[in-house]
Design a protein around this motif. Structure first.
Motif, PDB file in Angstrom:
ATOM      1  N   THR A  79       0.821  -1.411  -0.061  1.00  0.00           N
ATOM      2  CA  THR A  79       0.078  -0.015   0.058  1.00  0.00           C
ATOM      3  C   THR A  79       0.948   1.358  -0.038  1.00  0.00           C
ATOM      4  O   THR A  79       1.912   1.270   1.054  1.00  0.00           O
ATOM      5  CB  THR A  79      -0.930  -0.080   1.279  1.00  0.00           C
ATOM      6  OG1 THR A  79      -1.666  -1.091   1.250  1.00  0.00           O
ATOM      7  CG2 THR A  79      -1.745   1.263   1.322  1.00  0.00           C
ATOM      8  N   ASN A  81       0.501   5.571  -0.058  1.00  0.00           N
ATOM      9  CA  ASN A  81      -0.242   6.576  -0.226  1.00  0.00           C
ATOM     10  C   ASN A  81       0.675   7.914  -0.240  1.00  0.00           C
ATOM     11  O   ASN A  81       1.116   8.318  -1.334  1.00  0.00           O
ATOM     12  CB  ASN A  81      -1.225   6.795   1.191  1.00  0.00           C
ATOM     13  CG  ASN A  81      -2.290   5.750   0.917  1.00  0.00           C
ATOM     14  OD1 ASN A  81      -3.099   5.770  -0.108  1.00  0.00           O
ATOM     15  ND2 ASN A  81      -2.379   4.920   1.868  1.00  0.00           N
ATOM     16  N   VAL A  95      -1.728  -1.002  -3.891  1.00  0.00           N
ATOM     17  CA  VAL A  95      -2.813  -0.442  -3.523  1.00  0.00           C
ATOM     18  C   VAL A  95      -2.694   1.042  -3.073  1.00  0.00           C
ATOM     19  O   VAL A  95      -1.482   1.382  -2.402  1.00  0.00           O
ATOM     20  CB  VAL A  95      -3.452  -1.211  -2.227  1.00  0.00           C
ATOM     21  CG1 VAL A  95      -4.785  -0.677  -1.713  1.00  0.00           C
ATOM     22  CG2 VAL A  95      -3.652  -2.663  -2.679  1.00  0.00           C
ATOM     23  N   THR A  96      -3.719   1.772  -3.249  1.00  0.00           N
ATOM     24  CA  THR A  96      -3.800   3.150  -2.680  1.00  0.00           C
ATOM     25  C   THR A  96      -5.170   3.827  -2.434  1.00  0.00           C
ATOM     26  O   THR A  96      -6.116   3.232  -3.041  1.00  0.00           O
ATOM     27  CB  THR A  96      -3.008   4.139  -3.598  1.00  0.00           C
ATOM     28  OG1 THR A  96      -2.800   5.371  -2.990  1.00  0.00           O
ATOM     29  CG2 THR A  96      -3.955   4.587  -4.954  1.00  0.00           C
ATOM     30  N   GLN A  97      -5.178   4.450  -1.251  1.00  0.00           N
ATOM     31  CA  GLN A  97      -6.444   5.417  -0.976  1.00  0.00           C
ATOM     32  C   GLN A  97      -6.325   6.580  -1.401  1.00  0.00           C
ATOM     33  O   GLN A  97      -7.031   7.519  -1.074  1.00  0.00           O
ATOM     34  CB  GLN A  97      -6.881   5.261   0.375  1.00  0.00           C
ATOM     35  CG  GLN A  97      -7.089   3.594   0.765  1.00  0.00           C
ATOM     36  CD  GLN A  97      -5.782   3.007   1.381  1.00  0.00           C
ATOM     37  OE1 GLN A  97      -4.826   3.185   2.056  1.00  0.00           O
ATOM     38  NE2 GLN A  97      -5.855   1.611   1.059  1.00  0.00           N
ATOM     39  N   GLU A 122     -10.759   3.598  -3.321  1.00  0.00           N
ATOM     40  CA  GLU A 122      -9.708   2.810  -3.168  1.00  0.00           C
ATOM     41  C   GLU A 122      -9.358   1.927  -4.477  1.00  0.00           C
ATOM     42  O   GLU A 122     -10.516   1.665  -4.822  1.00  0.00           O
ATOM     43  CB  GLU A 122      -9.699   1.629  -2.085  1.00  0.00           C
ATOM     44  CG  GLU A 122      -8.679   0.823  -1.700  1.00  0.00           C
ATOM     45  CD  GLU A 122      -8.621  -0.138  -0.587  1.00  0.00           C
ATOM     46  OE1 GLU A 122      -7.524  -0.203   0.126  1.00  0.00           O
ATOM     47  OE2 GLU A 122      -9.789  -0.602  -0.224  1.00  0.00           O
ATOM     48  N   ALA A 124      -6.473  -0.660  -6.529  1.00  0.00           N
ATOM     49  CA  ALA A 124      -5.424  -1.478  -6.740  1.00  0.00           C
ATOM     50  C   ALA A 124      -4.848  -2.015  -8.260  1.00  0.00           C
ATOM     51  O   ALA A 124      -5.771  -1.786  -9.042  1.00  0.00           O
ATOM     52  CB  ALA A 124      -5.630  -2.646  -5.995  1.00  0.00           C
ATOM     53  N   GLU A 144      -4.825  -7.150   0.997  1.00  0.00           N
ATOM     54  CA  GLU A 144      -4.102  -5.799   1.282  1.00  0.00           C
ATOM     55  C   GLU A 144      -5.040  -4.497   1.269  1.00  0.00           C
ATOM     56  O   GLU A 144      -5.039  -3.718   2.013  1.00  0.00           O
ATOM     57  CB  GLU A 144      -2.965  -5.383   0.393  1.00  0.00           C
ATOM     58  CG  GLU A 144      -2.323  -4.378   0.574  1.00  0.00           C
ATOM     59  CD  GLU A 144      -1.253  -4.360   1.779  1.00  0.00           C
ATOM     60  OE1 GLU A 144      -0.701  -3.295   2.118  1.00  0.00           O
ATOM     61  OE2 GLU A 144      -1.107  -5.552   2.214  1.00  0.00           O
ATOM     62  N   MET A 145      -6.104  -4.644   0.604  1.00  0.00           N
ATOM     63  CA  MET A 145      -7.127  -3.506   0.286  1.00  0.00           C
ATOM     64  C   MET A 145      -7.934  -3.390   1.648  1.00  0.00           C
ATOM     65  O   MET A 145      -8.378  -4.490   2.270  1.00  0.00           O
ATOM     66  CB  MET A 145      -8.073  -3.868  -0.988  1.00  0.00           C
ATOM     67  CG  MET A 145      -7.285  -3.837  -2.103  1.00  0.00           C
ATOM     68  SD  MET A 145      -8.529  -4.217  -3.556  1.00  0.00           S
ATOM     69  CE  MET A 145      -9.343  -2.598  -3.826  1.00  0.00           C
ATOM     70  N   LYS A 146      -8.306  -2.300   2.114  1.00  0.00           N
ATOM     71  CA  LYS A 146      -9.217  -1.905   3.224  1.00  0.00           C
ATOM     72  C   LYS A 146     -10.639  -2.382   2.909  1.00  0.00           C
ATOM     73  O   LYS A 146     -11.275  -2.077   3.885  1.00  0.00           O
ATOM     74  CB  LYS A 146      -8.798  -0.526   3.762  1.00  0.00           C
ATOM     75  CG  LYS A 146      -6.971  -0.304   3.868  1.00  0.00           C
ATOM     76  CD  LYS A 146      -7.168   0.478   5.305  1.00  0.00           C
ATOM     77  CE  LYS A 146      -5.768   0.577   5.678  1.00  0.00           C
ATOM     78  NZ  LYS A 146      -4.801   0.012   5.284  1.00  0.00           N
TER      79      LYS A 146
END
Length: 246
Positions: A79, A81, A95-97, A122, A124, A144-146
């Motif tokens: 992840t 960010n 992954v990013t938010q 979110e 990925a 891994e994702m929230k």
């Protein structure tokens, strides 16, 4: 630049190809076109210029950060960010938010898989060759994702008629998921099979609760004018699949 249609508002997904109006010339015919990979013996300055051209194109849509990886056919997912890794991350999933952050994956026959949630909060991006698919890169990225991804997009990869593998590849998948026997057709030679990466990915995504799967209708090997292909030309460039949220 063309973006994928049918995604949640504010999410942008696309894949580069060989052709690009700003691709720089090269004396190496194997690498002509819009190569974005540093690991294929291209001139590093040329590759970085291509990456800057792409960043400038994406910046018009609000992108102010871009993350590339050293891809290793693993199941490692990160992840990212706000942080900017000084050394390139190793792995095959991102992954990013964070809005305005473009996640990049390079391929030339392997399967790029982009994921996201319904709220566009979110996303990925992952690189799946057969090894990654068999050992869990899709499962690890979803873990891994929230949030629960509700959609996926499959970029250009090698299609089943062109992708011959040994019996050990079929065994690796079928030991884990017996239902995947249907994704393998008997090949020309004994003990060889033609594997359908798209069907394998769709099956795994469905098991993980991803309702909508878009794309998966191109062939990097057959569409020689459009895409780089490692199986077709062992010395070749790489495309990039990208995703970002506005």
């Amino acid at each position: 630049m063309e973006f994928v249609q049918g995604l949640p508002k504010g999410v942008f997904v696309g894949q580069t190809g060989i052709a690009h109006p700003q691709a720089l010339a090269t004396p190496n015919a194997h690498l002509s076109g819009f190569n974005l990979a540093l690991h294929v013996q291209d001139d590093a300055q040329r590759v970085q210029q291509h990456r800057m051209i792409l960043l400038n194109q994406l910046a018009k849509f609000g992108v102010d950060k871009i993350t590339w990886m050293t891809q290793t056919h693993s199941t490692i997912c990160h992840t990212v960010n706000e942080q900017i890794p000084f050394v390139a991350l190793e792995g095959d999933g991102l992954v990013t938010q964070r809005a305005g952050h473009a996640l990049m994956m390079m391929t030339a026959d392997c399967l790029p898989v982009v994921l996201g949630n319904a709220d566009a909060t979110e996303v990925a991006n992952l690189h799946a060759g057969w090894r990654g698919l068999a050992t869990g890169i899709v499962e690890n990225t979803v873990a891994e994702m929230k949030s629960q991804p509700t959609w996926a997009w499959l970029g250009a990869a090698i299609s089943q008629p062109c992708f011959e593998v040994g019996a050990e590849v079929k065994t690796a998948f079928c030991n884990k998921y017996p239902e995947l026997a249907a994704a393998f057709m008997a090949g020309q030679a004994e003990g060889k099979y033609q594997a359908d990466l798209y069907a394998i990915a769709r099956f795994i995504l469905k098991r993980l609760g991803v309702e909508t799967v878009l794309g998966g209708d191109q062939c990097s090997y057959q569409q020689a004018e459009d895409y780089f292909s490692y199986r077709r030309d062992a010395k070749t460039g790489r495309m990039a699949t990208f995703v970002f949220m506005q």
